[in-house]
Scaffold this motif. Structure first.
Motif, PDB file in Angstrom:
ATOM      1  N   GLY A 472       0.440  -5.550   1.888  1.00  0.00           N
ATOM      2  CA  GLY A 472       0.465  -4.239   1.252  1.00  0.00           C
ATOM      3  C   GLY A 472      -0.740  -3.994   0.360  1.00  0.00           C
ATOM      4  O   GLY A 472      -1.478  -3.010   0.553  1.00  0.00           O
ATOM      5  N   PRO A 473      -0.966  -4.858  -0.652  1.00  0.00           N
ATOM      6  CA  PRO A 473      -2.157  -4.657  -1.481  1.00  0.00           C
ATOM      7  C   PRO A 473      -3.448  -4.738  -0.682  1.00  0.00           C
ATOM      8  O   PRO A 473      -4.422  -4.043  -1.002  1.00  0.00           O
ATOM      9  CB  PRO A 473      -2.070  -5.793  -2.518  1.00  0.00           C
ATOM     10  CG  PRO A 473      -1.055  -6.756  -2.010  1.00  0.00           C
ATOM     11  CD  PRO A 473      -0.124  -5.944  -1.164  1.00  0.00           C
ATOM     12  N   ALA A 474      -3.482  -5.566   0.369  1.00  0.00           N
ATOM     13  CA  ALA A 474      -4.697  -5.647   1.184  1.00  0.00           C
ATOM     14  C   ALA A 474      -4.973  -4.315   1.871  1.00  0.00           C
ATOM     15  O   ALA A 474      -6.122  -3.857   1.954  1.00  0.00           O
ATOM     16  CB  ALA A 474      -4.569  -6.760   2.219  1.00  0.00           C
ATOM     17  N   ALA A 475      -3.933  -3.659   2.366  1.00  0.00           N
ATOM     18  CA  ALA A 475      -4.116  -2.362   3.020  1.00  0.00           C
ATOM     19  C   ALA A 475      -4.676  -1.335   2.041  1.00  0.00           C
ATOM     20  O   ALA A 475      -5.580  -0.561   2.381  1.00  0.00           O
ATOM     21  CB  ALA A 475      -2.784  -1.878   3.594  1.00  0.00           C
ATOM     22  N   TYR A 476      -4.139  -1.306   0.831  1.00  0.00           N
ATOM     23  CA  TYR A 476      -4.674  -0.417  -0.200  1.00  0.00           C
ATOM     24  C   TYR A 476      -6.139  -0.755  -0.487  1.00  0.00           C
ATOM     25  O   TYR A 476      -6.980   0.135  -0.627  1.00  0.00           O
ATOM     26  CB  TYR A 476      -3.859  -0.556  -1.482  1.00  0.00           C
ATOM     27  CG  TYR A 476      -2.737   0.440  -1.634  1.00  0.00           C
ATOM     28  CD1 TYR A 476      -1.731   0.531  -0.676  1.00  0.00           C
ATOM     29  CD2 TYR A 476      -2.669   1.277  -2.733  1.00  0.00           C
ATOM     30  CE1 TYR A 476      -0.696   1.431  -0.828  1.00  0.00           C
ATOM     31  CE2 TYR A 476      -1.638   2.188  -2.891  1.00  0.00           C
ATOM     32  CZ  TYR A 476      -0.643   2.263  -1.937  1.00  0.00           C
ATOM     33  OH  TYR A 476       0.375   3.169  -2.079  1.00  0.00           O
TER      34      TYR A 476
END
Length: 737
Positions: A472-476
């Motif tokens: 999730g944070p990687a996608a952001y």
């Protein structure tokens, strides 16, 4: 090196290890893993950089520092040294030195920032490795590198990147001093925190209570030596913190620029007011209350702020896991000796997380999303170190078999919640994360006591859990460099990563920009609220998305302030701050000026190209090209023309930089001829509404000569610019009484 998935002495009731994990030979994968993370981080921070993503407020100050050593030392926004930025200049100094050596440009300015960001990852990795081992260090480095708000701010020229480097360095050195009992690391730690103070003042001290507590409790030294060492460290801290403010105060006020953000032109007032208690309590140019001031940027103050729709996707992904890991780790080390290094590290990074969390959550003053990048090192260290401890306990003690699955499950659920908030943005991602996390948890539970070949399957389950946790944070984070446009809804002034969610600023992943609440300025008033640090300017211009910008320029929908289009390009080939294109030699060519200027990022108002051409033609040897009401407008013109421009009332439009007496002196000496004043723009009504600004405006209108817009604007239909909200006046020595 004991594997993270094998029994380990960190199990309950076990004694602390006789030697730190790094006493054994490093596994072959450790250094390549760190280098891979650094390469990934470097790509996230450097790819597709554009001057449109940078804060023009700081860009102008960096440029001015390349033209004047005095401006470099004070952090003046203009090379003529009339007024400074509202921060101490350390971050500007590093960028300014880079640009003096390599030429002024986007990548030259950002080189020290990217180096600082990578240095932070390296230092955190080394500190975690000494306590918890290589696996924990790799996880911590990865989490820090992929924190969305950290990626966003590391692509910007705000001072927070250097601030975090210095604070993490100070914490790591303090932990080493606690372990070894040596004085030098403790003094170096104090110096780091002092330099952090000179980067962003009191924010650099937030983690200090945790550092002090760890050293006092966990150091093996006797109390007499502890007290002596801390007294010496306090001396270093004071010197490294206040050398700049002391030097500034020793220079007579009429020989130094006005210190932006202060109420009396002094660095001490800036420390205690706007950059001090004003951030926590509101006031001092910081607005007030959760609904105004900082509330317009990060939501209402309260303990749940970091989980709200504005900040949640930027920083909160792994806070639940970090909290569980912290509590679990402290329980696991419950019987350890007072000097146990593992518990000391847990207290240090746990205290770091808690102190920053509470400070940012409850701050009633200015609170930008990017401030929360300072929370990330605590989260990362606890996820790495505490997570490995929970994994070892999960493997070795059936009483702990539920803790790690619960921590991972909560993290997976929260990731799904955050991704579902971003309606329509990569809608496939949250089901995939949920599925992978569920499969990983099943594998962990089924293979908990496995050995031999089945141990490899267990390792696969662990890897799947890590992937689901950081997806999730990687996608952001990846949306920031891949968006080829501005970070957040306001370019470099308020960078964020990911999509627009709720009432927060639009992210680069496709959300729209603008202020929460549909176009209102922070503070609740349309077009007239007080501008905040890194935020929008005060005054009557409308926000990005269309309408009039401060200074009279028009901002077409989707364009940057000042009429610029989104810029892209790799560092070294992108657009230059102020509009020029970078050449292979790193020098800057003159860019277009005015409403068509390639914007340097951030709010600041359009630059009227016809007016600028007229001013340059009629500058008549004056030191300053023009005086305007606020720093954003001055920054745009400085970057466009490469000439000094006076910001009379600072960033918020409330500084009392310009007075009638100062103006008379400048005009009498021929250093200034042109002033732009008026209502509803460039600093708000009469320069932010302060009495000094009103008096200056009245004096200018009485003694100056209004310049008709027809004299410089070929397209103007008006014969007299004094009828507009932004009026240009000419003043000559003969106009002074």
């Amino acid at each position: 090196m004991t594997s993270a998935i094998e029994p380990h002495p960190d199990a309950p009731a076990a004694a602390p290890p006789a030697a730190p994990p790094t006493a054994h030979r490093a596994p072959r994968w450790s250094l390549p893993a760190l280098l891979a993370i650094l390469v990934l981080a470097g790509a996230l921070y450097a790819w597709n950089l554009s001057s449109s993503n940078l804060n023009s407020f700081y860009s102008a100050a960096v440029y001015s520092g390349t033209q004047s050593w005095k401006a470099w030392f004070f952090g003046s926004i203009d090379a003529g040294n009339f007024l400074t930025v509202d921060k101490p200049p350390l971050a500007l100094m590093t960028m300014g030195l880079s640009c003096r050596v390599l030429g002024f440009g986007t990548w030259q300015m950002m080189l020290p920032q990217i180096a600082a960001a990578l240095g932070t990852i390296w230092i955190l990795h080394a500190s975690v490795k000494r306590v918890w081992g290589h696996a924990a260090a790799a996880i911590a480095a990865l989490v820090l590198a992929l924190t969305p708000i950290t990626v966003a701010i590391n692509r910007d020229n705000n001072p927070d990147t250097l601030l975090v480097l210095l604070m993490v360095g100070g914490a790591a050195l303090a932990l080493r001093a606690t372990r070894d009992g040596r004085l030098l690391p403790l003094l170096a730690s104090a110096a780091c925190f002092g330099l952090a103070f000179n980067t962003k003042m009191l924010q650099g001290y937030i983690a200090l209570p945790a550092v002090l507590a760890v050293y006092l409790y966990a150091s093996h030294l006797g109390w007499a030596r502890k007290v002596r060492n801390l007294v010496l460290a306090a001396v270093v801290l004071v010197v490294s913190s206040f050398w700049w403010a002391t030097a500034v105060s020793l220079i007579p006020a009429d020989e130094r620029p006005y210190i932006g953000g202060s109420t009396d032109g002094s660095a001490w007032d800036l420390i205690m007011g706007y950059n001090g208690l004003g951030r926590i309590l509101g006031g001092e140019g910081n607005g007030g209350g959760g609904g105004g001031g900082g509330g317009g940027f990060s939501g209402a103050a309260g303990l749940g702020r970091l989980f709200n729709e504005t900040l949640g996707g930027q920083i909160s992904w792994l806070i639940p896991f970090a909290a569980i890991a912290l509590v679990g780790g402290l329980v696991l080390r419950g019987r350890a000796p007072r000097t146990d290094l593992t518990r000391a590290a847990l207290v240090l990074w746990g205290g770091w997380l808690l102190l920053h969390y509470v400070t940012f959550a409850t701050a009633e003053g200015t609170m930008h999303p990017y401030y929360t990048t300072a929370v990330a090192p605590g989260i990362a260290a606890l996820c790495g170190g505490g997570g490995v401890m929970l994994l070892r306990a999960f493997r070795t003690d059936k009483r702990w078999a539920w803790v790690l699955p619960v921590a991972l499950g909560v993290t997976g659920i929260w990731s799904v919640v955050l991704l579902r908030r971003a309606s329509g943005w990569n809608g496939w991602l949250w089901p995939v994360i949920a599925l992978v996390m569920a499969a990983a948890l099943a594998g962990l539970l089924l293979l908990r006591t496995s050995s031999g070949r089945r141990l490899r399957l267990f390792a696969v389950a662990v890897a799947a859990a890590v992937v689901a946790t950081v997806a999730g944070p990687a996608a952001y984070s990846f949306s920031a460099p891949l968006s080829s446009g501005r970070a957040g809804g306001m370019g470099g002034t308020n960078p964020t990563a990911g999509p627009s969610t709720g009432g927060g600023m639009g992210g680069p992943g496709g959300g729209r920009g603008g202020f929460p609440g549909g176009g209102e300025m922070p503070g609740g008033r349309e077009g007239g609220g007080s501008a905040q640090d890194g935020g929008a300017p005060q005054g009557g211009g409308e926000m990005p998305g269309g309408g009039r910008m401060p200074g009279g320029g028009e901002a077409p929908e989707g364009d940057f302030p000042g009429g610029s289009q989104q810029g892209g390009g790799m560092p070294g080939g992108g657009d230059m701050p102020g509009g020029g294109q970078e050449s292979g030699s790193g020098k800057q060519e003159s860019g277009q000026r005015g409403g068509a200027t390639r914007g340097p990022g951030g709010m600041g108002g359009g630059v009227d190209s016809d007016m600028i051409a007229y001013l340059e033609k009629h500058q008549d040897g004056a030191k300053w090209l023009l005086a305007v009401s606020n720093s954003q407008s001055a920054a745009q013109i400085i970057l466009s023309t490469k000439k000094p421009v006076i910001s009379m009332y600072g960033f918020t439009g409330s500084d009392k930089g310009m007075t009638v007496a100062k103006l008379k002196k400048l005009v009498k000496s021929g250093q200034l001829h042109y002033i732009q004043v008026g209502e509803g723009g460039m600093g708000g009504p009469m320069g932010g509404g302060n009495d000094v600004g009103s008096a200056v405006t009245a004096w200018v209108k009485k003694h100056g000569t209004a310049v008709k817009s027809s004299e410089y604007s070929k397209s103007s239909k008006s014969s007299d610019s004094s009828s507009s909200s932004q009026s240009l006046y000419r003043l000559d020595p003969s106009d002074v009484d």
